[in-house]
Design an enzyme around this catalytic site. Structure first.
Site, PDB file in Angstrom:
ATOM      1  N   GLU A 440       0.006  -6.868  -1.979  1.00 40.55           N
ATOM      2  CA  GLU A 440       0.083  -7.616  -3.254  1.00 40.55           C
ATOM      3  C   GLU A 440      -1.294  -7.702  -3.914  1.00 40.55           C
ATOM      4  OE1 GLU A 440       3.769  -7.952  -4.137  1.00 40.55           O
ATOM      5  OE2 GLU A 440       2.173  -8.768  -5.373  1.00 40.55           O
TER       6      GLU A 440
HETATM    7  C1  LIG Z   1       2.840  -3.610   5.510  1.00 39.32           C
HETATM    8  C2  LIG Z   1       2.606  -3.223   4.086  1.00 39.32           C
HETATM    9  C3  LIG Z   1       3.578  -3.465   3.144  1.00 39.32           C
HETATM   10  C4  LIG Z   1       3.387  -3.065   1.820  1.00 39.32           C
HETATM   11  N1  LIG Z   1       4.386  -3.253   0.902  1.00 39.32           N
HETATM   12  C5  LIG Z   1       4.274  -2.680  -0.314  1.00 39.32           C
HETATM   13  C6  LIG Z   1       5.365  -2.675  -1.225  1.00 39.32           C
HETATM   14  O1  LIG Z   1       6.419  -3.251  -0.959  1.00 39.32           O
HETATM   15  N2  LIG Z   1       5.231  -2.021  -2.401  1.00 39.32           N
HETATM   16  C7  LIG Z   1       4.086  -1.384  -2.733  1.00 39.32           C
HETATM   17  O2  LIG Z   1       4.039  -0.790  -3.813  1.00 39.32           O
HETATM   18  N3  LIG Z   1       3.031  -1.371  -1.905  1.00 39.32           N
HETATM   19  C8  LIG Z   1       3.098  -1.995  -0.700  1.00 39.32           C
HETATM   20  N4  LIG Z   1       2.033  -1.987   0.157  1.00 39.32           N
HETATM   21  C9  LIG Z   1       0.807  -1.349  -0.260  1.00 39.32           C
HETATM   22  C10 LIG Z   1      -0.293  -2.357  -0.567  1.00 39.32           C
HETATM   23  O3  LIG Z   1       0.018  -3.068  -1.732  1.00 39.32           O
HETATM   24  C11 LIG Z   1      -1.602  -1.558  -0.651  1.00 39.32           C
HETATM   25  O4  LIG Z   1      -1.931  -1.203   0.676  1.00 39.32           O
HETATM   26  C12 LIG Z   1      -2.692  -2.341  -1.323  1.00 39.32           C
HETATM   27  O5  LIG Z   1      -2.426  -2.461  -2.696  1.00 39.32           O
HETATM   28  C13 LIG Z   1      -4.061  -1.668  -1.161  1.00 39.32           C
HETATM   29  O6  LIG Z   1      -4.000  -0.309  -1.480  1.00 39.32           O
HETATM   30  P1  LIG Z   1      -4.551   0.773  -0.440  1.00 39.32           P
HETATM   31  O7  LIG Z   1      -3.974   0.492   0.875  1.00 39.32           O
HETATM   32  O8  LIG Z   1      -4.356   2.100  -1.019  1.00 39.32           O
HETATM   33  O9  LIG Z   1      -6.102   0.460  -0.344  1.00 39.32           O
HETATM   34  P2  LIG Z   1      -7.218   0.963  -1.373  1.00 39.32           P
HETATM   35  O10 LIG Z   1      -6.798   0.740  -2.762  1.00 39.32           O
HETATM   36  O11 LIG Z   1      -7.660   2.300  -0.959  1.00 39.32           O
HETATM   37  O12 LIG Z   1      -8.365  -0.107  -1.049  1.00 39.32           O
HETATM   38  C14 LIG Z   1      -9.118  -0.076   0.167  1.00 39.32           C
HETATM   39  C15 LIG Z   1     -10.202  -1.151   0.100  1.00 39.32           C
HETATM   40  O13 LIG Z   1     -11.058  -0.902  -1.016  1.00 39.32           O
HETATM   41  C16 LIG Z   1     -11.131  -2.038  -1.858  1.00 39.32           C
HETATM   42  N5  LIG Z   1     -11.177  -1.621  -3.264  1.00 39.32           N
HETATM   43  C17 LIG Z   1     -10.423  -0.688  -3.871  1.00 39.32           C
HETATM   44  N6  LIG Z   1     -10.752  -0.594  -5.171  1.00 39.32           N
HETATM   45  C18 LIG Z   1     -11.731  -1.487  -5.402  1.00 39.32           C
HETATM   46  C19 LIG Z   1     -12.500  -1.884  -6.540  1.00 39.32           C
HETATM   47  N7  LIG Z   1     -12.294  -1.357  -7.744  1.00 39.32           N
HETATM   48  N8  LIG Z   1     -13.432  -2.854  -6.376  1.00 39.32           N
HETATM   49  C20 LIG Z   1     -13.632  -3.439  -5.192  1.00 39.32           C
HETATM   50  N9  LIG Z   1     -12.947  -3.098  -4.078  1.00 39.32           N
HETATM   51  C21 LIG Z   1     -12.005  -2.151  -4.169  1.00 39.32           C
HETATM   52  C22 LIG Z   1      -9.859  -2.846  -1.584  1.00 39.32           C
HETATM   53  O14 LIG Z   1     -10.059  -4.224  -1.842  1.00 39.32           O
HETATM   54  C23 LIG Z   1      -9.636  -2.558  -0.102  1.00 39.32           C
HETATM   55  O15 LIG Z   1     -10.391  -3.463   0.667  1.00 39.32           O
HETATM   56  C24 LIG Z   1       2.179  -2.437   1.460  1.00 39.32           C
HETATM   57  C25 LIG Z   1       1.182  -2.221   2.416  1.00 39.32           C
HETATM   58  C26 LIG Z   1       1.377  -2.606   3.711  1.00 39.32           C
HETATM   59  C27 LIG Z   1       0.301  -2.332   4.725  1.00 39.32           C
END
Ligand SMILES: Cc1cc2nc3c(=O)[nH]c(=O)nc-3n(C[C@H](O)[C@H](O)[C@H](O)COP(=O)(O)OP(=O)(O)OC[C@H]3O[C@@H](n4cnc5c(N)ncnc54)[C@H](O)[C@@H]3O)c2cc1C
Length: 595
Positions: A440
């Site tokens: 989220e």
């Molecule tokens: C168990 C689980 C359930 C989920 N359920 C859903 C779902 O129902 N629907 C859905 O669509 N998604 C879902 N997700 C996905 C989840 O919303 C994403 O994992 C989350 O939005 C982060 O994206 P990412 O994992 O690609 O991390 P990334 O976007 O790659 O981020 C990695 C790190 O970098 C940091 N970061 C990235 N960009 C910036 C920036 N501009 N400035 C500062 N810091 C930054 C982030 O804060 C994070 O710490 C789920 C994930 C999990 C693990």
């Protein structure tokens, strides 16, 4: 063993006493929701949480969901629990009576949801997603779409998902690639892969309603070119039943560290039939309707985990005997005293308690304002409440979930080695709760939202929706005979927040990196001051009630916990301000090659 009793007394305090000045039953559509009715709903929810969900928490974690040829089976007992959940009318508690729901205010729905989460977070995620899908369709769907989907979601016969994430696209939704091609009949064909989709496939409901973000062929690049579509797993027939299978398949489910009883699916859309929700290229706005409500829900998931951690740790600390109290044996008949006598164990227990009760009170304030924003007939009141909710949403999401993780870790610590092994269920809380600061919108992104969007919003007016009541409370109570010292300490923390806000606003104007470098510490400082406000108000009420209403032990404990919060937690505000004002240099000046 995980120990949990629904914290109904504290919920009643928060709902009827602390925030009782904005009466729910005076809001349109809430006339029936008297305090008595609300209490009986909370009681029933507590029973369902304790008796049905809690017994499945550890077994669901042990067994997990199974994936076989595109089909996902939830662990033993989950189908029955889901049936009972539906029979109790829980999926539709906050839904509009027009679609078969109970029309309950968010102020009541959120504590209900907190209890379900304490008892079984993996199960509760199926319900959380349902609410999100319901709200997005209700706010942005056509009349026809509402008629088809809302009664089914309300009833829980169908469940919802939100499909944003793709393998290469997480926080930065501008990178999204899933395509939506217009078909001749006014519908769309959706193709692409979505990752990490909670409740994306399961055997609990007849149908799954995916809300999918995708790009139209003429879409501008970035976040301005995203549209939202409803893509059901089975196409609804003309009479609203489940029809033909749509072109969406579950390619696998994730092998993840926690919430194993909730299926996190990889979904492949291949020319799946979809209907646009809202206007073309405005999908992110529509999805935000879902995400704001969902973010408050995720904050309350944090409180749920924190409460289970606290209650379990207290039960263990009273039972486990090790060492003697420094002030002399408390239980001389036994070989040692229970560990609850030790200052460090008490520090952990009280920290968890102060976090949970503070977050519950703050979450309830935000929920109450959400109800005002949605229901008040007074335009000005609605607008004020809406601005307040917008401001507090990233704080609730990030602060509550970070504190939940601290609580889960402290619970493991209280159990010692017995927390680290599986038998007592404490490590499950760390594994389950760990997703809360990630999904989220990762908490770092919430902090950026707070400093980048919410602080400057409406020329700082949103911020004043919080600062003004705080300043007024301090003014009124600075010399309170019993609480004056506490309030004066609080005033210092509020002063630190004011300085930090001005610092970020000025520095951020000339160098946005400065504001972003301070964002997470700023959110924590903001959150601690916000918790301080509800704790100060709770303490004041406790003092009044202790003298007028006799005491069942509840109010003295409230006052003691408030004292712990102000003496042992809030002083962190000062060091956060020091960290914030040190600027970005130590981070951004670090040589990339040295990492
Ligand atoms: C168990 C689980 C359930 C989920 N359920 C859903 C779902 O129902 N629907 C859905 O669509 N998604 C879902 N997700 C996905 C989840 O919303 C994403 O994992 C989350 O939005 C982060 O994206 P990412 O994992 O690609 O991390 P990334 O976007 O790659 O981020 C990695 C790190 O970098 C940091 N970061 C990235 N960009 C910036 C920036 N501009 N400035 C500062 N810091 C930054 C982030 O804060 C994070 O710490 C789920 C994930 C999990 C693990």
């Amino acid at each position: 063993m995980q120990t949990y009793k629904a914290p109904l007394r504290d919920m009643r305090f928060v709902l009827h006493e602390l925030h009782g000045d904005t009466r729910l039953d005076e809001l349109p559509g809430c006339a029936d929701f008297t305090p008595e009715l609300i209490d009986s709903i909370l009681e029933e929810a507590g029973k369902f949480a304790e008796e049905v969900l809690l017994p499945l928490n550890a077994s669901g974690d042990e067994e997990g969901c199974r994936y076989e040829n595109g089909v996902v089976r939830t662990p033993k007992g989950y189908k029955d629990a889901y049936r009972t959940f539906r029979e109790g009318g829980w999926p539709g508690i906050a839904c509009d009576p027009e679609y078969g729901g109970q029309g309950l205010a968010q102020s009541v729905a959120l504590p209900v949801f907190e209890m379900f989460n304490s008892a079984n977070m993996a199960f509760s995620i199926y319900a959380l997603l349902n609410n999100g899908a319901y709200e997005a369709i209700e706010a942005h769907g056509t009349e026809e779409q509402k008629k088809v989907y809302l009664p089914k979601l309300t009833e829980g016969a169908w469940t919802g998902t939100m499909c944003l994430t793709e393998p290469h696209c997480g926080s930065d939704l501008g990178l999204l690639r899933t395509k939506a091609t217009p078909a001749d009949d006014g519908t769309y064909r959706i193709s692409g892969t979505k990752l990490f989709i909670s409740a994306g496939e399961h055997d609990l409901a007849e149908n799954i309603v995916h809300l999918v973000l995708a790009r139209l062929p003429d879409a501008p690049s970035g976040v301005k070119g995203i549209s939202m579509f409803v893509v059901p797993k089975f196409l609804p027939t003309a009479d609203g039943a489940v029809g033909q299978r749509n072109g969406v398949v579950c390619a696998s489910i994730e092998h993840k560290m926690g919430i194993k009883a909730n299926a996190t699916a990889q979904l492949v859309f291949e020319d799946a039939k979809g209907w646009i929700i809202g206007r073309p290229h405005k999908g992110l706005n529509a999805m935000f309707t879902m995400m704001n409500a969902a973010r408050l829900g995720v904050g309350m998931q944090g409180v749920g985990i924190g409460e289970l951690a606290y209650q379990s740790a207290v039960a263990y600390a009273k039972d486990r005997i090790q060492g003697r109290a420094l002030s002399g044996a408390k239980d001389p008949g036994k070989a040692a005293d229970p560990i609850i006598v030790h200052p460090d164990v008490r520090r952990m227990l009280l920290t968890m308690r102060a976090y949970n009760e503070g977050c519950r009170a703050l979450g309830a304030w935000v929920a109450r304002m959400l109800d005002v924003a949605r229901r008040s007939p007074d335009h000005e009141r609605r607008k004020e409440a809406e601005e307040f909710v917008e401001l507090m949403t990233p704080v609730v999401k990030a602060l509550f979930t970070d504190l939940a993780m601290e609580s889960a870790n402290m619970a493991v610590q209280v159990y010692g080695g017995h927390g680290y092994v599986r038998d007592h269920g404490m490590e499950q809380l760390v594994r389950d709760g760990r997703v809360l600061p990630i999904y989220e919108g990762a908490n770092g992104i919430q902090a950026l939202d707070l400093v980048g969007r919410k602080l400057p919003a409406h020329a700082g007016r949103s911020l004043r929706r919080f600062f003004h009541p705080v300043a007024a409370f301090i003014e009124e109570n600075r010399n309170h005979p019993m609480l004056g010292e506490m309030v004066r300490g609080y005033e210092k923390a509020f002063g630190a927040l004011q300085l930090a806000t001005a610092h970020i606003a000025t520095k951020g104007l000339s160098d946005p990196e400065e504001a972003c470098a301070a964002a997470s510490e700023y959110l924590r400082l903001f959150g601690l001051v916000a918790l301080g406000y509800v704790w100060a108000r709770s303490a004041k009420l406790a003092v009044e009630k202790m003298t007028t209403a006799g005491s069942d032990g509840f109010y003295p404990a409230k006052l003691q916990t408030a004292r712990f919060y102000f003496e042992r937690i809030l002083p962190q505000a000062g060091s956060l301000w020091f960290a914030i004002k040190s600027g970005k240099g130590a981070m951004m000046g670090f040589n990339d090659a040295a990492f």
